[in-house]
Enzyme design. Structure first.
Site, short mmCIF file in Angstrom:
data_model
loop_
_atom_site.label_atom_id
_atom_site.label_comp_id
_atom_site.label_asym_id
_atom_site.label_seq_id
_atom_site.Cartn_x
_atom_site.Cartn_y
_atom_site.Cartn_z
N CYS A 1 0.85 -1.19 0.00
CA CYS A 1 0.00 0.00 0.00
C CYS A 1 0.89 1.24 0.00
O CYS A 1 1.78 1.37 0.84
CB CYS A 1 -0.91 -0.01 1.23
SG CYS A 1 -1.88 1.49 1.44
N CYS B 1 0.49 3.28 3.51
CA CYS B 1 1.00 2.82 4.81
C CYS B 1 2.10 1.77 4.73
O CYS B 1 2.72 1.44 5.74
CB CYS B 1 -0.15 2.27 5.66
SG CYS B 1 -0.79 0.67 5.11
N CYS C 1 -7.28 -4.93 -19.01
CA CYS C 1 -8.36 -4.01 -18.62
C CYS C 1 -7.87 -2.58 -18.43
O CYS C 1 -8.68 -1.67 -18.26
CB CYS C 1 -9.04 -4.50 -17.34
SG CYS C 1 -8.02 -4.34 -15.85
N CYS D 1 -7.16 -1.23 1.69
CA CYS D 1 -6.08 -1.75 2.54
C CYS D 1 -6.66 -1.96 3.93
O CYS D 1 -7.24 -1.04 4.51
CB CYS D 1 -4.93 -0.75 2.57
SG CYS D 1 -3.64 -1.16 3.77
N CYS E 1 -4.88 0.52 6.70
CA CYS E 1 -5.10 1.97 6.81
C CYS E 1 -6.42 2.44 6.19
O CYS E 1 -6.76 3.62 6.29
CB CYS E 1 -3.94 2.75 6.21
SG CYS E 1 -3.82 2.68 4.41
N HIS F 1 -8.24 3.30 -0.34
CA HIS F 1 -8.86 2.69 -1.52
C HIS F 1 -7.77 2.17 -2.45
O HIS F 1 -6.83 2.89 -2.78
CB HIS F 1 -9.71 3.74 -2.24
CG HIS F 1 -10.26 3.28 -3.54
ND1 HIS F 1 -11.36 2.45 -3.64
CD2 HIS F 1 -9.87 3.54 -4.81
CE1 HIS F 1 -11.63 2.24 -4.91
NE2 HIS F 1 -10.73 2.88 -5.65
N HIS G 1 -11.10 -2.26 -7.15
CA HIS G 1 -12.30 -3.08 -7.02
C HIS G 1 -11.96 -4.52 -7.38
O HIS G 1 -10.99 -4.78 -8.09
CB HIS G 1 -13.42 -2.57 -7.94
CG HIS G 1 -13.99 -1.27 -7.49
ND1 HIS G 1 -13.44 -0.06 -7.83
CD2 HIS G 1 -15.05 -1.00 -6.69
CE1 HIS G 1 -14.15 0.91 -7.27
NE2 HIS G 1 -15.13 0.37 -6.59
N ASP H 1 -8.82 -17.29 -16.67
CA ASP H 1 -8.28 -18.58 -16.29
C ASP H 1 -7.35 -18.41 -15.08
O ASP H 1 -6.13 -18.46 -15.20
CB ASP H 1 -7.53 -19.21 -17.47
CG ASP H 1 -7.07 -20.61 -17.18
OD1 ASP H 1 -7.67 -21.27 -16.29
OD2 ASP H 1 -6.11 -21.06 -17.82
N ARG I 1 -10.85 -10.99 -10.30
CA ARG I 1 -9.91 -10.00 -10.84
C ARG I 1 -9.91 -8.81 -9.90
O ARG I 1 -10.86 -8.06 -9.84
CB ARG I 1 -10.31 -9.56 -12.24
CG ARG I 1 -9.43 -8.44 -12.80
CD ARG I 1 -9.78 -8.09 -14.23
NE ARG I 1 -11.15 -7.66 -14.41
CZ ARG I 1 -11.55 -6.38 -14.40
NH1 ARG I 1 -10.68 -5.41 -14.23
NH2 ARG I 1 -12.84 -6.09 -14.57
N CYS J 1 -8.83 -5.49 -9.61
CA CYS J 1 -8.46 -4.42 -10.52
C CYS J 1 -7.96 -3.26 -9.66
O CYS J 1 -8.76 -2.57 -9.01
CB CYS J 1 -9.70 -4.03 -11.34
SG CYS J 1 -9.39 -2.78 -12.57
#
Length: 135
Positions: free
Chosen positions: A48, A51, A66, A97, A100, A103, A106, A114, A120, A122
């Site tokens: 992260c 932190c 993506c 996280c 802390c 964000h 998602h 596979d 996933r 993202c």
């Protein structure tokens, strides 16, 4: 939720760049296909950016095409917090996280990749730092 690392908003603003703050503390999203780690193949641990907690490893990173780095599993099951996100007229699962509350991105399931988990994660590049594995 109470986090191990909690700081006043002014301190987060002082420690993070405006772009980092917008993603990590305001649940923003960096533009697709511009992130530092979108296409990297470097082996190591992703932590992260806010932190320093370990979040993902390169072992679970995969090519989803993506526009953001994709992982199929966090480093540890308790490394992330998953929260229902009903913003933007849709239902998604936000990834934060767990150390802390920042964000990260998602997580999506059932997209047909596979991977062992059929998930996933993202994740915004700007929300992480990669520590390359030692050779």
């Amino acid at each position: 939720m109470a986090y191990d690392v909690e700081k006043p908003d002014e301190q987060w603003r002082a420690e993070l760049t405006p772009a980092e703050y917008q993603v990590l503390r305001q649940a923003g999203t960096e533009p697709a296909f511009v992130g530092e780690y979108t296409d990297t193949k470097t082996e190591g641990v992703y932590s992260c950016r806010a932190c320093g907690a370990d979040i993902f490893t390169s072992d679970t990173k995969f090519e989803s095409h993506c526009g953001w780095p994709s992982f199929y599993d966090p480093k540890d099951s308790d490394a992330v917090e998953l929260i229902e996100d009903r913003s933007h007229g849709m239902v998604r699962t936000e990834v934060r996280c767990s150390n802390c509350g920042s964000h990260l991105g998602h997580v999506f399931a059932g997209e047909g990749y596979d991977t062992p988990t059929d998930q996933r994660y993202c994740i915004n590049s700007i929300s992480m730092r990669l520590s390359p594995a030692e050779s």
